[in-house]
Design a protein around this motif. Structure first.
Motif, PDB file in Angstrom:
ATOM      1  N   PHE A 200      39.270  29.746 -41.975  1.00  0.00           N
ATOM      2  CA  PHE A 200      38.228  28.939 -42.600  1.00  0.00           C
ATOM      3  C   PHE A 200      37.749  29.584 -43.902  1.00  0.00           C
ATOM      4  N   THR A 201      37.666  30.901 -43.910  1.00  0.00           N
ATOM      5  CA  THR A 201      37.297  31.616 -45.135  1.00  0.00           C
ATOM      6  C   THR A 201      38.317  31.345 -46.227  1.00  0.00           C
ATOM      7  N   ALA A 202      39.596  31.465 -45.874  1.00  0.00           N
ATOM      8  CA  ALA A 202      40.650  31.206 -46.846  1.00  0.00           C
ATOM      9  C   ALA A 202      40.578  29.776 -47.362  1.00  0.00           C
ATOM     10  N   ALA A 203      40.356  28.830 -46.464  1.00  0.00           N
ATOM     11  CA  ALA A 203      40.265  27.426 -46.885  1.00  0.00           C
ATOM     12  C   ALA A 203      39.081  27.213 -47.817  1.00  0.00           C
ATOM     13  N   SER A 204      37.963  27.878 -47.541  1.00  0.00           N
ATOM     14  CA  SER A 204      36.789  27.736 -48.392  1.00  0.00           C
ATOM     15  C   SER A 204      37.073  28.228 -49.812  1.00  0.00           C
ATOM     16  N   VAL A 205      37.751  29.375 -49.933  1.00  0.00           N
ATOM     17  CA  VAL A 205      38.102  29.902 -51.250  1.00  0.00           C
ATOM     18  C   VAL A 205      39.116  28.984 -51.936  1.00  0.00           C
ATOM     19  N   LEU A 206      40.111  28.519 -51.189  1.00  0.00           N
ATOM     20  CA  LEU A 206      41.116  27.631 -51.769  1.00  0.00           C
ATOM     21  C   LEU A 206      40.500  26.316 -52.242  1.00  0.00           C
ATOM     22  N   LEU A 207      39.496  25.822 -51.550  1.00  0.00           N
ATOM     23  CA  LEU A 207      38.812  24.612 -52.003  1.00  0.00           C
ATOM     24  C   LEU A 207      38.126  24.844 -53.351  1.00  0.00           C
ATOM     25  N   GLN A 208      37.538  26.019 -53.533  1.00  0.00           N
ATOM     26  CA  GLN A 208      36.919  26.319 -54.820  1.00  0.00           C
ATOM     27  C   GLN A 208      37.973  26.415 -55.922  1.00  0.00           C
ATOM     28  N   ALA A 209      39.143  26.960 -55.587  1.00  0.00           N
ATOM     29  CA  ALA A 209      40.236  26.999 -56.553  1.00  0.00           C
ATOM     30  C   ALA A 209      40.732  25.591 -56.865  1.00  0.00           C
ATOM     31  N   GLN A 210      40.851  24.772 -55.846  1.00  0.00           N
ATOM     32  CA  GLN A 210      41.308  23.389 -56.005  1.00  0.00           C
ATOM     33  C   GLN A 210      40.368  22.606 -56.929  1.00  0.00           C
ATOM     34  N   ARG A 211      39.098  22.935 -56.877  1.00  0.00           N
ATOM     35  CA  ARG A 211      38.096  22.260 -57.705  1.00  0.00           C
ATOM     36  C   ARG A 211      37.951  22.892 -59.086  1.00  0.00           C
ATOM     37  N   GLY A 212      38.744  23.928 -59.357  1.00  0.00           N
ATOM     38  CA  GLY A 212      38.721  24.557 -60.669  1.00  0.00           C
ATOM     39  C   GLY A 212      37.567  25.501 -60.907  1.00  0.00           C
ATOM     40  N   ARG A 213      36.904  25.934 -59.854  1.00  0.00           N
ATOM     41  CA  ARG A 213      35.731  26.788 -59.998  1.00  0.00           C
ATOM     42  C   ARG A 213      36.069  28.268 -60.005  1.00  0.00           C
ATOM     43  N   LEU A 214      37.254  28.610 -59.544  1.00  0.00           N
ATOM     44  CA  LEU A 214      37.733  29.984 -59.600  1.00  0.00           C
ATOM     45  C   LEU A 214      39.250  29.951 -59.656  1.00  0.00           C
ATOM     46  N   ARG A 215      39.824  31.108 -59.970  1.00  0.00           N
ATOM     47  CA  ARG A 215      41.273  31.264 -59.954  1.00  0.00           C
ATOM     48  C   ARG A 215      41.623  32.340 -58.940  1.00  0.00           C
ATOM     49  N   LEU A 216      42.748  32.172 -58.272  1.00  0.00           N
ATOM     50  CA  LEU A 216      43.141  33.159 -57.273  1.00  0.00           C
ATOM     51  C   LEU A 216      43.524  34.490 -57.893  1.00  0.00           C
ATOM     52  N   ASP A 217      43.844  34.482 -59.194  1.00  0.00           N
ATOM     53  CA  ASP A 217      44.128  35.742 -59.868  1.00  0.00           C
ATOM     54  C   ASP A 217      42.897  36.334 -60.555  1.00  0.00           C
ATOM     55  N   ASP A 218      41.710  35.777 -60.252  1.00  0.00           N
ATOM     56  CA  ASP A 218      40.477  36.391 -60.746  1.00  0.00           C
ATOM     57  C   ASP A 218      40.318  37.785 -60.156  1.00  0.00           C
ATOM     58  N   PRO A 219      39.969  38.774 -60.971  1.00  0.00           N
ATOM     59  CA  PRO A 219      39.594  40.078 -60.401  1.00  0.00           C
ATOM     60  C   PRO A 219      38.350  39.908 -59.535  1.00  0.00           C
ATOM     61  N   VAL A 220      38.294  40.615 -58.422  1.00  0.00           N
ATOM     62  CA  VAL A 220      37.129  40.494 -57.556  1.00  0.00           C
ATOM     63  C   VAL A 220      35.861  40.898 -58.294  1.00  0.00           C
TER      64      VAL A 220
END
Length: 307
Positions: free
Chosen positions: A43-63
């Motif tokens: 569920f955590t992964a899905a939550s982050v992926l949803l934000q990526a899907q919406r263009g609010r973050l990138r998976l290659d963003d530095p933490v």
């Protein structure tokens, strides 16, 4: 019905629309909610992926883009690395100063994470890390400007109809399984609002976990691209064909040459497992409120379910 070993808790096994097994132990019903432990990471992964899907973050963003105070040794760690357990951050054993049962302020927990050097350079290996998923949950709530448990309800539980599922400390909620130690007596729970947030904080039922798997596969949450990322190997884990790689929140591998995805979990007093084999449409959900439910017992259930 297959000949399943007795498990304290609940077991639900489906093949297509057919119920292969739906078993509960005495005192447990279809509405009893269990801590999902590390199954929560899906569920955590899905939550982050949803934000990526919406263009609010990138998976290659530095933490460090999202979490302040990161040490120089973290400068190349990305959200992708956290999702795939390839960041170099340790698991709880590498943070013995953290009491999993005690609430602490989030900023104190983050400082503790920062104080422990990574085990290897980002992308240089694989090491399972619950602290990495705590960080991901914090990133998701920062990006969405919404408390994490509310974010899950809004973006995942509600849309998928998971009416009996929630995250965090339960308060006075009803229908909760009591976690039992190896001695059969009630055992203290992990702290779930801060220390376990994103890593093992969700409570649910077998029916809701089944609805979660089915809704995810049907594309009711993630688009084809992001679901593909979740369910494809992002980092190799071992030579074991059953668990040869890790996606985002799921372990990947094969059984008798057939692909599957799955995950196990263990909190104080709880042992959990969910799995899906797409080729045969098997879905397996095991929620136990006893530490006597070992990996060997879970394996016996899987063998019986897939035979």
């Amino acid at each position: 019905m297959p000949n399943l070993p007795e498990i304290p808790g609940a077991v639900l096994i489906m093949k297509g629309d057919d119920v292969i097994a739906d078993v509960t132990s005495p005192g447990i019903t279809a509405y009893t909610r269990f801590q999902l432990a590390s199954v929560s990471k899906q569920f955590t992964a899905a939550s982050v992926l949803l934000q990526a899907q919406r263009g609010r973050l990138r998976l290659d963003d530095p933490v460090g883009r999202w979490i302040g105070g990161c040490p120089p040794s973290w400068q190349d760690i990305t959200l992708h690395h956290l999702l795939a357990h390839s960041s170099g951050l340790g698991h709880w054993d590498e943070y013995p100063m953290i009491d999993l049962f005690r609430w602490v302020p989030l900023d104190e927990l983050l400082r503790t994470f920062h104080e422990v050097p990574p085990l290897f350079a980002p992308g240089g290996g694989w090491h399972y890390s619950s602290p990495g998923y705590v960080l991901l949950a914090h990133v998701a709530e920062l990006v969405a400007d919404t408390p994490y448990r509310e974010l899950l309800e809004r973006d995942i539980f509600g849309p998928l109809g998971l009416a009996d599922t929630f995250a965090g400390e339960p308060g006075d909620r009803a229908d909760l399984a009591v976690g039992l130690g190896e001695d059969g007596l009630p055992t203290p729970s992990y702290e779930l609002d801060v220390v376990g947030m994103g890593a093992g904080d969700i409570w649910s039922t077998t029916g809701d976990v089944l609805r979660w798997i089915d809704g995810l596969r049907a594309g009711r949450l993630l688009d084809e691209h992001h679901l593909g990322l979740m369910l494809s190997e992002q980092a190799p884990t071992s030579g074991d064909p059953h668990a040869s790689g890790y996606g985002y929140g799921w372990v990947l591998g094969t059984v008798d040459g057939r692909p599957w995805f799955h995950h196990s979990g263990g909190n104080g007093g709880f042992r959990t497992y969910d799995a899906c084999m797409p080729s045969s449409d098997h879905r397996i959900v095991i929620l136990s409120n006893s530490e006597t439910t070992t990996g060997a017992v879970l394996n016996d259930v899987l063998v019986a379910a897939l035979s």
